[in-house]
Design a protein around this motif. Structure first.
Motif, PDB file in Angstrom:
ATOM      1  N   LYS A 233       0.838  -1.195   0.000  1.00 26.13           N
ATOM      2  CA  LYS A 233       0.000   0.000   0.000  1.00 26.13           C
ATOM      3  C   LYS A 233       0.876   1.248   0.000  1.00 26.13           C
ATOM      4  O   LYS A 233       1.891   1.295   0.707  1.00 26.13           O
ATOM      5  CB  LYS A 233      -0.917   0.021   1.227  1.00 26.13           C
ATOM      6  CG  LYS A 233      -1.858  -1.166   1.333  1.00 26.13           C
ATOM      7  CD  LYS A 233      -2.671  -1.105   2.627  1.00 26.13           C
ATOM      8  CE  LYS A 233      -3.549  -2.342   2.783  1.00 26.13           C
ATOM      9  NZ  LYS A 233      -4.596  -2.419   1.765  1.00 26.13           N
ATOM     10  N   ASN A 234       0.476   2.236  -0.764  1.00 27.25           N
ATOM     11  CA  ASN A 234       1.078   3.569  -0.666  1.00 27.25           C
ATOM     12  C   ASN A 234       0.211   4.418   0.249  1.00 27.25           C
ATOM     13  O   ASN A 234      -1.021   4.397   0.153  1.00 27.25           O
ATOM     14  CB  ASN A 234       1.176   4.228  -2.047  1.00 27.25           C
ATOM     15  CG  ASN A 234       2.421   3.778  -2.807  1.00 27.25           C
ATOM     16  OD1 ASN A 234       3.356   3.228  -2.216  1.00 27.25           O
ATOM     17  ND2 ASN A 234       2.432   4.001  -4.113  1.00 27.25           N
TER      18      ASN A 234
ATOM     19  N   GLU B 126       8.889   1.966  -5.718  1.00 28.76           N
ATOM     20  CA  GLU B 126       9.107   3.306  -6.264  1.00 28.76           C
ATOM     21  C   GLU B 126       8.542   4.389  -5.355  1.00 28.76           C
ATOM     22  O   GLU B 126       9.143   5.443  -5.176  1.00 28.76           O
ATOM     23  CB  GLU B 126       8.448   3.411  -7.643  1.00 28.76           C
ATOM     24  CG  GLU B 126       9.094   2.533  -8.712  1.00 28.76           C
ATOM     25  CD  GLU B 126       8.321   2.580 -10.020  1.00 28.76           C
ATOM     26  OE1 GLU B 126       7.328   3.339 -10.086  1.00 28.76           O
ATOM     27  OE2 GLU B 126       8.704   1.864 -10.965  1.00 28.76           O
ATOM     28  N   GLY B 127       7.364   4.123  -4.780  1.00 25.65           N
ATOM     29  CA  GLY B 127       6.698   5.146  -3.991  1.00 25.65           C
ATOM     30  C   GLY B 127       7.243   5.305  -2.588  1.00 25.65           C
ATOM     31  O   GLY B 127       7.190   6.396  -2.016  1.00 25.65           O
TER      32      GLY B 127
ATOM     33  N   GLN C 162      11.013   1.325   0.042  1.00 25.47           N
ATOM     34  CA  GLN C 162      11.156   0.192   0.945  1.00 25.47           C
ATOM     35  C   GLN C 162      11.149  -1.122   0.166  1.00 25.47           C
ATOM     36  O   GLN C 162      10.552  -1.224  -0.896  1.00 25.47           O
ATOM     37  CB  GLN C 162      10.020   0.188   1.975  1.00 25.47           C
ATOM     38  CG  GLN C 162       9.960   1.431   2.837  1.00 25.47           C
ATOM     39  CD  GLN C 162       8.755   1.411   3.767  1.00 25.47           C
ATOM     40  OE1 GLN C 162       8.135   0.385   3.988  1.00 25.47           O
ATOM     41  NE2 GLN C 162       8.422   2.566   4.316  1.00 25.47           N
ATOM     42  N   ASP C 163      11.808  -2.124   0.733  1.00 27.40           N
ATOM     43  CA  ASP C 163      11.850  -3.451   0.134  1.00 27.40           C
ATOM     44  C   ASP C 163      10.446  -4.064   0.148  1.00 27.40           C
ATOM     45  O   ASP C 163       9.849  -4.197   1.213  1.00 27.40           O
ATOM     46  CB  ASP C 163      12.808  -4.337   0.933  1.00 27.40           C
ATOM     47  CG  ASP C 163      12.936  -5.741   0.346  1.00 27.40           C
ATOM     48  OD1 ASP C 163      12.367  -5.999  -0.736  1.00 27.40           O
ATOM     49  OD2 ASP C 163      13.600  -6.575   0.992  1.00 27.40           O
ATOM     50  N   PRO C 164       9.899  -4.440  -1.012  1.00 30.04           N
ATOM     51  CA  PRO C 164       8.559  -5.044  -1.038  1.00 30.04           C
ATOM     52  C   PRO C 164       8.516  -6.475  -0.503  1.00 30.04           C
ATOM     53  O   PRO C 164       7.428  -7.032  -0.335  1.00 30.04           O
ATOM     54  CB  PRO C 164       8.184  -5.003  -2.523  1.00 30.04           C
ATOM     55  CG  PRO C 164       9.483  -4.970  -3.248  1.00 30.04           C
ATOM     56  CD  PRO C 164      10.435  -4.213  -2.364  1.00 30.04           C
ATOM     57  N   GLN C 165       9.682  -7.071  -0.241  1.00 30.75           N
ATOM     58  CA  GLN C 165       9.772  -8.407   0.362  1.00 30.75           C
ATOM     59  C   GLN C 165       8.909  -9.426  -0.394  1.00 30.75           C
ATOM     60  O   GLN C 165       8.163 -10.199   0.215  1.00 30.75           O
ATOM     61  CB  GLN C 165       9.342  -8.350   1.836  1.00 30.75           C
ATOM     62  CG  GLN C 165      10.113  -7.367   2.671  1.00 30.75           C
ATOM     63  CD  GLN C 165       9.605  -7.279   4.098  1.00 30.75           C
ATOM     64  OE1 GLN C 165       9.061  -8.224   4.652  1.00 30.75           O
ATOM     65  NE2 GLN C 165       9.773  -6.120   4.706  1.00 30.75           N
TER      66      GLN C 165
END
Length: 311
Positions: free
Chosen positions: A248-249, A276-277, A280-283
């Motif tokens: 989520k952004n 991109e937003g 952080q690492d999306p894991q």
């Protein structure tokens, strides 16, 4: 239930329900549905009626206990309360420190649960499809509502309990998320952590009133229109994925009761957009593993329940 194994299994189901109810987005009703005790739970709650009160006032405690299926309810409630009081800090910690993995786990759990529930529908027709669509769209809309500011008064705590408990027994619609929408989630969770008996008592009283009223409606629907009701409940579970989506952004923030800045409005995005937003690492790998674990857990619960039924 006739032996210790049955009681321990039911207690474990209560623990799982309590853990789910703590998370805004996951319903204890979903766990009851998955573990095969949903209809029995509603029927037991519904049995707290005029006849039960008559037996109680006449001091026929044994008959009263049997009429309401008291042992079943007591063991289940003990499991739920154990989980709520012992795991509230752990769940809060996981939500703050490992949100992507936690939401991915519940995504897998709820998605496969909805599929397995729909598998039990023997005859599909237009009304069943419509019920599924209504449930999915309804849950999607509810989980998209932003939190609101509400009064921190005793009467609204009672009202919040009555409303939230209705969601807690509906698979897919989280009572915790309803509390979040009503602006009462942090207040009630703080009351649990601080053992605020007065506030919890008001909230619990509201839950009792809402539960005894709403359970009758759902139980009647399940007995009268089983296929449509199951499709509707499964739709609630599918629609709740909107809230559980891990990436989520954050669109805006709010100040919570502790004076801390916390997310207010969010937007579901894909992992690449999340990176991109937020930077952080999306894991993704961990999220896939957590998602798979949720699926495997449900399969394990289902197989275990089938095995125990055959014994």
């Amino acid at each position: 239930m006739t032996n210790l194994k049955d009681y321990l299994l039911l207690y474990a189901k209560g623990v799982a329900m309590g853990a789910a109810d703590i998370v805004p987005g996951v319903s204890g009703g979903s766990i009851a549905f998955i573990t095969g005790i949903y209809t029995k739970l509603l029927d037991s709650i519904k049995s707290v009626d005029k006849q039960a009160l008559t037996l109680l006032f006449r001091a026929k405690i044994g008959d009263f206990w049997t009429h309401i299926n008291g042992t079943f309810l007591l063991v289940l409630v003990l499991g739920i309360m154990t989980s709520i009081f012992s795991m509230s800090r752990l769940i809060t910690h996981l939500m703050e420190e490992h949100p992507i993995l936690l939401w991915s786990f519940f995504c897998g759990l709820i998605l496969i649960s909805a599929v397995l529930v729909l598998k039990d529908i023997q005859r599909w027709n237009l009304s069943v499809f419509i019920a599924l669509l209504i449930g999915t769209v309804g849950a999607y809309w509810i989980t998209g509502l932003p939190p609101t500011g509400t009064p921190d008064t005793w009467w609204f705590t009672f009202v919040a309990g009555a409303i939230a408990i209705c969601a807690m027994i509906l698979p897919g619609i989280s009572g915790s998320f309803i509390l979040l929408i009503l602006g009462q989630y942090e207040r009630i969770l703080a009351a649990v952590n601080e053992k605020n008996i007065f506030l919890l008592g008001l909230f619990g009283l509201g839950c009792v009133v809402g539960l005894l009223s709403f359970a009758r409606v759902v139980s009647w629907l399940l007995h009268k229109f089983p296929a449509m009701t199951i499709a509707l409940l499964a739709g609630f579970m599918l629609g709740s994925i909107n809230k559980l989506w891990p990436w989520k952004n954050i669109l805006s923030y709010r100040i919570n009761s502790k004076g801390e800045e916390v997310p207010f409005l969010t937007d579901n995005v894909m992992p690449a957009t999340f990176l991109e937003g937020t930077g952080q690492d999306p894991q993704v790998f961990g999220a896939v593993l957590a998602f798979a674990f949720g699926i495997l857990l449900v399969f394990g619960i289902e197989r275990t329940a089938e095995y125990l039924k055959r014994r």
